[in-house]
Write a protein that holds these residues in place. Structure first.
Motif, PDB file in Angstrom:
ATOM      1  N   ALA A   1       0.821  -1.214   0.000  1.00 39.44           N
ATOM      2  CA  ALA A   1       0.000   0.000   0.000  1.00 39.44           C
ATOM      3  C   ALA A   1       0.859   1.270   0.000  1.00 39.44           C
ATOM      4  N   VAL A   2       1.905   1.283   0.801  1.00 43.42           N
ATOM      5  CA  VAL A   2       2.797   2.449   0.835  1.00 43.42           C
ATOM      6  C   VAL A   2       3.469   2.640  -0.522  1.00 43.42           C
ATOM      7  N   ALA A   3       3.910   1.534  -1.121  1.00 42.33           N
ATOM      8  CA  ALA A   3       4.549   1.611  -2.431  1.00 42.33           C
ATOM      9  C   ALA A   3       3.566   2.066  -3.503  1.00 42.33           C
ATOM     10  N   ALA A   4       2.311   1.640  -3.406  1.00 46.47           N
ATOM     11  CA  ALA A   4       1.303   2.048  -4.386  1.00 46.47           C
ATOM     12  C   ALA A   4       1.067   3.550  -4.334  1.00 46.47           C
TER      13      ALA A   4
ATOM     14  N   CYS B   1      -4.929  -2.253  -7.025  1.00 42.10           N
ATOM     15  CA  CYS B   1      -5.041  -3.606  -6.449  1.00 42.10           C
ATOM     16  C   CYS B   1      -4.326  -3.679  -5.105  1.00 42.10           C
ATOM     17  N   CYS B   2      -3.149  -3.070  -5.014  1.00 43.43           N
ATOM     18  CA  CYS B   2      -2.394  -3.085  -3.753  1.00 43.43           C
ATOM     19  C   CYS B   2      -3.123  -2.298  -2.670  1.00 43.43           C
ATOM     20  N   LEU B   3      -3.701  -1.161  -3.041  1.00 48.83           N
ATOM     21  CA  LEU B   3      -4.468  -0.382  -2.064  1.00 48.83           C
ATOM     22  C   LEU B   3      -5.733  -1.134  -1.642  1.00 48.83           C
ATOM     23  N   ALA B   4      -6.414  -1.746  -2.607  1.00 44.29           N
ATOM     24  CA  ALA B   4      -7.617  -2.518  -2.285  1.00 44.29           C
ATOM     25  C   ALA B   4      -7.276  -3.732  -1.427  1.00 44.29           C
ATOM     26  N   LEU B   5      -6.098  -4.309  -1.642  1.00 43.43           N
ATOM     27  CA  LEU B   5      -5.650  -5.439  -0.814  1.00 43.43           C
ATOM     28  C   LEU B   5      -5.547  -5.021   0.646  1.00 43.43           C
ATOM     29  N   ALA B   6      -4.941  -3.875   0.888  1.00 47.82           N
ATOM     30  CA  ALA B   6      -4.802  -3.404   2.274  1.00 47.82           C
ATOM     31  C   ALA B   6      -6.166  -3.092   2.886  1.00 47.82           C
TER      32      ALA B   6
ATOM     33  N   LEU C   1      -4.144 -10.778  -7.970  1.00 45.08           N
ATOM     34  CA  LEU C   1      -4.155  -9.688  -8.955  1.00 45.08           C
ATOM     35  C   LEU C   1      -2.994  -8.723  -8.740  1.00 45.08           C
ATOM     36  N   ALA C   2      -2.704  -8.412  -7.497  1.00 42.21           N
ATOM     37  CA  ALA C   2      -1.625  -7.469  -7.196  1.00 42.21           C
ATOM     38  C   ALA C   2      -0.268  -8.039  -7.590  1.00 42.21           C
ATOM     39  N   VAL C   3      -0.039  -9.323  -7.331  1.00 40.64           N
ATOM     40  CA  VAL C   3       1.244  -9.932  -7.691  1.00 40.64           C
ATOM     41  C   VAL C   3       1.432  -9.938  -9.204  1.00 40.64           C
ATOM     42  N   VAL C   4       0.421 -10.392  -9.918  1.00 41.59           N
ATOM     43  CA  VAL C   4       0.548 -10.508 -11.373  1.00 41.59           C
ATOM     44  C   VAL C   4       0.679  -9.136 -12.024  1.00 41.59           C
ATOM     45  N   SER C   5      -0.204  -8.209 -11.660  1.00 39.45           N
ATOM     46  CA  SER C   5      -0.171  -6.890 -12.304  1.00 39.45           C
ATOM     47  C   SER C   5       1.087  -6.101 -11.932  1.00 39.45           C
ATOM     48  N   SER C   6       1.550  -6.222 -10.694  1.00 35.78           N
ATOM     49  CA  SER C   6       2.765  -5.487 -10.332  1.00 35.78           C
ATOM     50  C   SER C   6       4.005  -6.113 -10.964  1.00 35.78           C
ATOM     51  N   LEU C   7       4.005  -7.416 -11.193  1.00 36.48           N
ATOM     52  CA  LEU C   7       5.130  -8.047 -11.883  1.00 36.48           C
ATOM     53  C   LEU C   7       5.194  -7.587 -13.339  1.00 36.48           C
ATOM     54  N   VAL C   8       4.052  -7.569 -14.013  1.00 39.24           N
ATOM     55  CA  VAL C   8       4.027  -7.097 -15.397  1.00 39.24           C
ATOM     56  C   VAL C   8       4.380  -5.608 -15.447  1.00 39.24           C
ATOM     57  N   GLY C   9       3.889  -4.828 -14.490  1.00 40.83           N
ATOM     58  CA  GLY C   9       4.245  -3.409 -14.419  1.00 40.83           C
ATOM     59  C   GLY C   9       5.732  -3.209 -14.166  1.00 40.83           C
TER      60      GLY C   9
END
Length: 174
Positions: A14-17, A62-67, A85-93
């Motif tokens: 969340a902080v990183a997002a 996704c990371c913010l929604a996860l938190a 979703l956060a793992v996959v999308s942040s890896l592609v990003g």
């Protein structure tokens, strides 16, 4: 809602997002050449392209929604789906940002990679995207079954009226 439910992975993601969403508006690249306009810059939003921008914004959301879902949800279905979703999308990003840092934009004047300098915001953008991926990855592995919330949920499930309590698998209670 309880912030005590948040684990290291969710907090880091969340902080990183938030950091990534802020740093995308800063200048990432600067033109330094004797034959062109010196000082031309490009922000993260402008230089990454619309697809990478959309992907990074989606990953950050996704990371913010996860938190938020971890802090508010009693059932694990939504947080687990958001972890994935956060793992996959942040890896592609992360791959998109890394490629943009390797193959820098021409800044509209046909400049080559040697004429374009990376500014500190570009490195921060990469670091925040990496932190989002690492935070989401950590949150997948941290089930924290020994927390107070996990114990309460387990007791609530095991103490349903009209349902026999299951026999423990390790032989306790015999």
């Amino acid at each position: 809602m309880s912030l005590a439910r948040l684990r290291l992975g969710e907090i880091l993601a969340a902080v990183a997002a938030v950091g990534l969403l802020v740093v995308l508006g800063a200048d990432w690249f600067e033109l330094r050449s004797q034959v062109a306009v010196v000082g031309a810059t490009s922000t993260g939003y402008a230089s990454l392209g619309w697809f990478a921008d959309a992907l990074l914004i989606f990953a950050a959301l996704c990371c913010l929604a996860l938190a938020v879902s971890t802090a508010t949800e009693r059932a694990p279905q939504l947080p687990v789906a958001l972890q994935t979703l956060a793992v996959v999308s942040s890896l592609v990003g992360l791959i998109c940002v890394a490629l943009r840092l390797i193959f820098q934009p021409s800044l509209g004047v046909g400049a080559d990679d040697t004429s374009v300098d990376l500014l500190p915001a570009a490195y921060l953008g990469f670091a925040f995207t990496l932190m989002m991926f690492v935070g989401a990855w950590i949150s997948i592995g941290d089930e924290r079954t020994g927390s107070r919330f996990s114990r309460e949920q387990t007791e609530r499930v095991l103490n349903l009226p009209g349902v026999d309590r299951p026999v423990p698998l390790n032989g306790e209670g015999r």
